[in-house]
Design a protein around this motif. Sequence first.
Motif, mmCIF file in Angstrom:
data_model
loop_
_atom_site.group_PDB
_atom_site.id
_atom_site.type_symbol
_atom_site.label_atom_id
_atom_site.label_comp_id
_atom_site.label_asym_id
_atom_site.label_seq_id
_atom_site.Cartn_x
_atom_site.Cartn_y
_atom_site.Cartn_z
ATOM 1 N N ARG A 1 -5.620 6.351 -20.642
ATOM 2 C CA ARG A 1 -6.683 6.818 -19.926
ATOM 3 C C ARG A 1 -6.977 5.219 -19.168
ATOM 4 N NH1 ARG A 1 -8.103 10.631 -23.877
ATOM 5 N NH2 ARG A 1 -9.328 8.873 -25.052
ATOM 6 N N SER A 2 -6.757 4.219 -19.807
ATOM 7 C CA SER A 2 -7.162 2.895 -19.253
ATOM 8 C C SER A 2 -6.390 2.739 -18.314
ATOM 9 C CB SER A 2 -7.303 1.685 -20.329
ATOM 10 O OG SER A 2 -5.926 1.374 -20.782
ATOM 11 N N LEU A 3 -5.305 3.269 -18.060
ATOM 12 C CA LEU A 3 -4.082 2.803 -16.751
ATOM 13 C C LEU A 3 -4.879 2.928 -15.411
ATOM 14 C CD1 LEU A 3 -0.832 4.449 -18.142
ATOM 15 C CD2 LEU A 3 -1.642 2.043 -18.144
ATOM 16 N N VAL A 4 -4.589 1.971 -14.419
ATOM 17 C CA VAL A 4 -5.421 2.117 -13.012
ATOM 18 C C VAL A 4 -4.247 2.255 -11.918
ATOM 19 C CG1 VAL A 4 -7.011 1.244 -11.664
ATOM 20 C CG2 VAL A 4 -7.484 1.170 -14.090
ATOM 21 N N TYR A 5 -4.456 3.051 -11.417
ATOM 22 C CA TYR A 5 -3.404 3.324 -10.313
ATOM 23 C C TYR A 5 -3.728 2.268 -9.121
ATOM 24 C CZ TYR A 5 -1.605 5.091 -5.622
ATOM 25 O OH TYR A 5 -0.701 5.107 -4.601
ATOM 26 N N ALA A 6 -2.639 1.348 -9.072
ATOM 27 C CA ALA A 6 -2.841 0.308 -7.745
ATOM 28 C C ALA A 6 -2.540 0.977 -6.505
ATOM 29 C CB ALA A 6 -1.868 -0.865 -8.018
ATOM 30 N N SER A 7 -3.530 0.917 -5.632
ATOM 31 C CA SER A 7 -3.461 1.541 -4.352
ATOM 32 C C SER A 7 -2.113 0.851 -3.638
ATOM 33 C CB SER A 7 -4.652 1.405 -3.611
ATOM 34 O OG SER A 7 -4.564 1.832 -2.082
ATOM 35 N N ALA A 8 -1.571 1.932 -2.747
ATOM 36 C CA ALA A 8 -0.503 1.471 -1.990
ATOM 37 C C ALA A 8 -0.817 0.985 -0.577
ATOM 38 C CB ALA A 8 0.395 2.474 -1.411
ATOM 39 N N LEU A 9 -2.185 0.671 -0.378
ATOM 40 C CA LEU A 9 -2.636 0.253 0.845
ATOM 41 C C LEU A 9 -2.844 -1.518 0.812
ATOM 42 C CD1 LEU A 9 -5.335 2.861 1.732
ATOM 43 C CD2 LEU A 9 -2.841 2.690 2.525
ATOM 44 N N ASP A 10 -2.161 -2.100 1.862
ATOM 45 C CA ASP A 10 -2.560 -3.574 1.716
ATOM 46 C C ASP A 10 -2.165 -3.862 3.222
ATOM 47 O OD1 ASP A 10 0.116 -4.156 2.354
ATOM 48 O OD2 ASP A 10 0.707 -3.800 0.303
ATOM 49 N N ASP A 11 -2.636 -5.055 3.293
ATOM 50 C CA ASP A 11 -2.624 -5.733 4.896
ATOM 51 C C ASP A 11 -1.039 -5.997 5.214
ATOM 52 O OD1 ASP A 11 -5.201 -5.765 4.940
ATOM 53 O OD2 ASP A 11 -5.428 -7.937 4.120
ATOM 54 N N GLU A 12 -0.096 -5.836 4.537
ATOM 55 C CA GLU A 12 1.311 -6.270 4.837
ATOM 56 C C GLU A 12 2.096 -5.033 5.160
ATOM 57 O OE1 GLU A 12 2.278 -9.364 4.391
ATOM 58 O OE2 GLU A 12 0.254 -10.212 3.616
ATOM 59 N N ARG A 13 1.587 -3.967 4.880
ATOM 60 C CA ARG A 13 2.259 -2.730 5.169
ATOM 61 C C ARG A 13 1.418 -1.699 5.998
ATOM 62 N NH1 ARG A 13 7.403 -2.459 1.448
ATOM 63 N NH2 ARG A 13 7.211 -4.428 0.596
ATOM 64 N N ASP A 14 1.943 -0.989 7.032
ATOM 65 C CA ASP A 14 1.027 -0.104 7.605
ATOM 66 C C ASP A 14 1.408 1.345 7.070
ATOM 67 O OD1 ASP A 14 -0.243 1.271 9.492
ATOM 68 O OD2 ASP A 14 1.242 1.235 10.944
#
Length: 579
Positions: free
Chosen positions: A488-501
Motif C-alpha cells: 500500500r505504500s508503493l507510489v506510482y511514478a508518473s510517466a509524464l516528464d519534460d523529456e518525452r511527449d
Amino acid sequence: MSRRLRISIGQHSDRGVKDTNQDFHGAMIPDEPTLTLKGIAIAIADGISSSSVSRVASESAVKAFLTDYYCTSDAWTVKTSVHRVLAASNSWLHAETRRSRWAHDRDKGYVCTFSGLVLKSATAHLFHVGDSRIQRLVGQSLEQLTEDHRLVVSSEQSYLARALGMDRDVEIDHRVVPLARGDVFLLTTDGVHDHIDARFVAETIAANADDLDAAARAIIAEALARGSTDNLTIQIVRIDDLPEGDAAEVMGKATQLPLPPLLRARQVFDGYRIERQIHASSRSHIYLATDLDTDQLVALKIPSIDCRDDAVYLKRFMMEDWVARRLDSPHVLKPVPATRPRHYLYIVTEWVDGQTLAQWMTDHPTPDLETVRGIVEQIAKGLRAFHRKEMLHQDLRPANVMIDRTGTVKIIDFGSTRVAGVIEAAPDLDATDVLGTAPYTAPEYYLGEGGTNRSDLYSLGVIAYHMLTGRLPFGTKVAAARTRAAQRSLVYASALDDERDIPVWVDEVLRRAVVVDPNQRFEVLSEFTHELRHPTTTRPGGGTRPLVERNPLRFWQITALLLLIADVAQLLLSFRGRH
C-alpha cells in the motif's frame, strides 16, 4: 513402477415396468497420457417421462460428454472443459426442441437430467443438473453429493426445476471432492434411489466386491421389488488405486532421456549441426543449429548445467515443449515437429532472426508512442493465446520477447508457464516460489498469491511503461514489498516528464495497467490495448488528474517555490512595517 489411477466399475440399466428406457449411461477410461491429463469420465442421464424424445436427449448428452470432453484442450481445467461441453449439449437440445412440433411445450421436448463424474489425479469433479444423483458410500450410509433440482408444490407433487435442454442457458452444479483409496461412488436415476436404502446397497456391494456389475443388477432388482415404476439405472465406481502425482507421467516420461553435454560450434548432435551459441544463463543454453535432414535453421535449447540435479527444474524444462505444442499464434515461439527419435533431453524451436525486446529498447531509447503501441498489441495477442488455454506465462519481460527482421513480435521462454489443467494432474509443478523476473513480476506473487490473467497484464503494462519512459513505475521496490501494508505504500511514478511527449491520458492508462491491487487493473488485455489507443480513460466525475498525481516531483518543486515566494513577501512586508 509409478501407481496410476485405477477404478472398478459396475453398471446396469433396466426399463422396469415401462415400455421404453429413457435413461442412458456410460464411462470412458482412456490410456496414458490422456488418463493422467484428462482423467476418467462417467455419466448418467434420465429422460423426462412426459417426453417421447427424451431418450434421444439423454443418449446425446452422455455420448457428447464422453467424447467431446476428451477433445477439449489438455491445458484446460476439468471445470472449464466440462462446462463448455455441457453448454454446447444444452444449446443443441434446446434448439432441437425449438425446431420440433413441441417448440412451446418443453415438457415434451429434448430434455434430460445429467450427472457426470470426472476422476482426475486424486480428485473427483462432480457435475450435475436435475434429479439424478451422485452419492458416496460411507460405511453403512449414503452421502448425497448432489442436490435434487426439483420444485416441490406439495407432499405429492413436484416438478423438475432444472435440466439439460430445458432453457437456452443452463446452470451446472460443480463440486470437487478429494479421493481416497477404497472410495465408492454411486450414480443413480430416481427409479433406483427413491426405492432402496443405504444398508442394502452397502451389503450388496460388499457381497459382490469382485463383480460390481452383479451388485448393480441386484440393486436394480431390489428397487423393482420395492415398487419402482420408473426406468432404473445405476453405476457403481470404486477407487482401487491413486496416482503418485509424478509430473513425469504427464510429460510422457521424458525424464528417462539422458541430459546432453554442453555443445560447441560445428559439432554434430542428434542430427543437428551446431552453428554457434546464442544464449547461456543459469536456466538454459541455447544454440543456433542446422537440421541435417531438412537444412533448416533451428534454435536448440538444453537444460542448464547448474540445475541438472534439480528435479523440479527438469520437469518445468520439459513443460516448455509441451506448452509450445498447444499454442497456435504468430506471436508465440513455435516448436519444430520431431521427425526422428531423440536420444537426449532438449527442445527444438523455430529460429527467430532478430533481437530481443531488451536489446531493441537499448537501441531505441526514445521510441514514439505509435511504435510502442504496435509492440504492446502484438505481445497482447501472444498472451491471449496463453490465456485461452488457461495458461499464465508468469515471466513476461523484454528478454523473453523477440522482434524479427519483419517487425513481428514473439513471446519466448515458457519455463515459468502455469498450466491450470496440468496442475490438476501434477500439483508438484505448481511452484510456490516467485518464478518471474523481479521488475516485471506482479505484486500479488510476492504475497504468495496465485497469479491470474491480470498478473500477465501487469507485466505487459510495466514493459509498455519502460519502453516509453526508460524507467520502472515503482522503481525496484515491488520485490521488497512482501506484505499488504508494504504494498500500500508503493507510489506510482508518473510517466509524464519534460523529456518525452506522453499524453496525460496515456499516463492514466499505464497507471491502471500496473496498479498494485489486481482487482483495480484492466480486466482483459483487449481493454488495455484499446485504451492505449483511445483517450477514453477519465477520472471519476471527469476532469484532469491533478499535478500531484501526474508529476509529484514537479508538484512539490512548485509548492516549495510558492512557499519561498510567500516567505520573501512576508519578510518584505515586515521590513517596510519597521520603516
